[in-house]
Design an enzyme around this catalytic site. Sequence first.
Site, PDB file in Angstrom:
ATOM      1  N   HIS A  72       0.848  -1.193   0.000  1.00 51.64           N
ATOM      2  CA  HIS A  72       0.000   0.000   0.000  1.00 51.64           C
ATOM      3  C   HIS A  72       0.885   1.245   0.000  1.00 51.64           C
ATOM      4  CE1 HIS A  72      -2.396  -3.258   1.677  1.00 51.64           C
ATOM      5  NE2 HIS A  72      -3.482  -2.601   1.342  1.00 51.64           N
ATOM      6  N   HIS A  75      -3.987   3.095  -3.478  1.00 51.72           N
ATOM      7  CA  HIS A  75      -4.175   2.601  -2.113  1.00 51.72           C
ATOM      8  C   HIS A  75      -3.494   1.263  -1.878  1.00 51.72           C
ATOM      9  CE1 HIS A  75      -6.171   1.558   1.693  1.00 51.72           C
ATOM     10  NE2 HIS A  75      -6.342   0.359   1.148  1.00 51.72           N
ATOM     11  N   GLU A 127     -18.024  -4.095  24.544  1.00 51.98           N
ATOM     12  CA  GLU A 127     -17.151  -5.277  24.567  1.00 51.98           C
ATOM     13  C   GLU A 127     -16.029  -5.204  23.537  1.00 51.98           C
ATOM     14  OE1 GLU A 127     -20.957  -6.972  26.387  1.00 51.98           O
ATOM     15  OE2 GLU A 127     -20.454  -5.582  24.758  1.00 51.98           O
ATOM     16  N   HIS A 164     -28.841 -15.535  25.008  1.00 53.70           N
ATOM     17  CA  HIS A 164     -27.761 -15.381  25.980  1.00 53.70           C
ATOM     18  C   HIS A 164     -27.060 -16.706  26.305  1.00 53.70           C
ATOM     19  CE1 HIS A 164     -29.391 -11.436  26.390  1.00 53.70           C
ATOM     20  NE2 HIS A 164     -28.663 -11.133  27.447  1.00 53.70           N
TER      21      HIS A 164
END
Length: 666
Positions: A31, A264, A411, A473
């Site tokens: 890159h 890029h 999280e 859950h």
Amino acid sequence: MQNARPELVEKAVNTIRMLAADAVQQANSGHPGMPMGAADMAHVLWTRHLRFDPGEPRWIGRDRFILSGGHGSMLLYALLHLAGFDVSLDDLQKFRQKGARTAGHPEFGLLPGVEVTSGPLGQGFANGVGFALGQAMLSAQLGPGNPIADHYVYAICGDGDLMEGVSAEAASFAGHHRLGRLVYLYDDNGITIDGKTSITFGEDVTKRFEAYGWHVQAVDGRDHEAIDRALVAAKAELSRPSLIRVKTVIGFGSPNKAGKSSSHGAPLGADELAATKKALGWPLEPRFLVPDDVRELWAGVQAGKASQKAAWTRAAEAWRAAHPEQAALLDAHVERWVPERIADRLTSDLPPADATRKLSQALLQKAAPIVPALAGGSADLAESNLTEIKGGGSVAAGSYGGRNVHFGIREHAMGAIANGMAYDGLFIPFVSTFLQFADYMRPAVRLAALARLQVIYVWTHDSIFLGEDGPTHQPIEHLSALRAIPNLHVVRPSDPEETALGWAHALTRRDGPTALVLTRQKLAPVHRAGGANRDAISRGGYVVESPTNAVFTIVATGSEVPLAQAALALLAEKGTPGRLVSVPCLECFLAQPQAWRDAVLPPTQKVVVLEAALGVEWWRLAGKDGLVLGIDRFGESAPEKALAEEFGFTPAKVAERVAGWIGGTR
């Protein structure tokens, strides 16, 4: 160096550009665009502001620099080479090749001066927040004037970093906690792989970060004095993290690819590389050119950095002499000191059998006073995960001396922030949530394993037996997915001894992360005729009971160990005795010598594995003639006992299934 001639500074910046372009062209992979566009800001930062010592890359008084957009790795490698780190031209010429230290994306531990393993976008951004958090926490404990009090955490990030959700979580956390020693340069080039960012990214970044509580400035990416002034202002703003929007041109200098996505992620090509060198007044040959006067400029930079280091050393020595207790605390953090015989200390005076999350809570209280570097927290679940260090105080905006971090419901960022604390090496961080939500952390967990970071995960509510919260859950596939990550040790303990030794393992293991996977529900005791053999348990898999006339073995983990023991009692009453093996850590067990594994699981004996999870990884122990009793569908919302009946995890039902299998194999 602010006094250098403008022409020499331009030549030095073009040196960075051309080293990157030459390396990518030679590798025929990489890159070039980002390093070429960001070279100016990087030069200003490294020559005028960043404090470093190439002779001691991990010097604790250094500023930290993170290249969050790791795809632009040649920018970092070029800077490290010019700044005098142990990064040679040969290293640059071997960019992206087999065995090279200059990997496609920077890898922590592979090359001196690389602070983080970056590449998955947004992770480095969040890692930097962890560096700044750790600095603020330890500095608050050490008091004013301590040796780490005044370092900064810098990063160069890009549009991709800001689009990834983890950066939003981390930026929110950093702004809320006023982490003022965090200074990010945003490479605002407006280009991604698919084209202009405007096709998908139209938000007002300034207003977004101001809303997070950041100090935001904007500058032209070619204006060195403006970049310098912005950095000075950012460093002076100690009550807020800073984002400097640096407007750049990707692939700067390339006549036909500058400002385009074509620069890029691919080499410029031989013709365009030649055209770029001509446009910048750069010799076509040799490649990997570092002009002598640019070497001299950087020699002057290095001399200035050495003076900074010498001044810091004098101040640090004076501080140590005046503050011996705080100096000892600093050393304990730098060493991540853990007492010898930590296993003995944690296994003494254990509580009776209980939910393993409650056992873990008790062990955390034992460990925290004797392991000063241990700190962490939960994603708004401390009362359920039971991960608060009692009496440890909480970290809050402007008040950083505590050891409990409230990460909020973040999280993904929590995992990456913990990685930042671990990369910096001044803390042993632990983080916690329900096992189900380990999925939200997985990218950071994988990077922790790859970078061999000491991070501790406390994941509770580990099976369908959490009960009425239901299938959203209740983890099913999570243990298998986590055990599939190389170098992650997943510990699922069954009782007080295994939980204590799991914590001891996590605290002493320096070459990778450890997950403690714990139950919500209370467990029955595990009975061992000869008592707990701590050495055997620490090997990851061991024999709990072994009747001389056993005809098979049950392997179990966690909550299924006492269940298997009860089922074996029923089978023994009916004349089918079996052995019981507990495997709290499959990865640890598989790393043992073959002789140990064969003693635990004799090759001639048939194997049943019992775990309330998907269990696909257990076939490597069970073999084609074995039996794996797991769960291959989602759970249900119901009380724990009803779920045990429904899914066949009662002593009677396990005994019935095992008896049927044994009868069918004879």
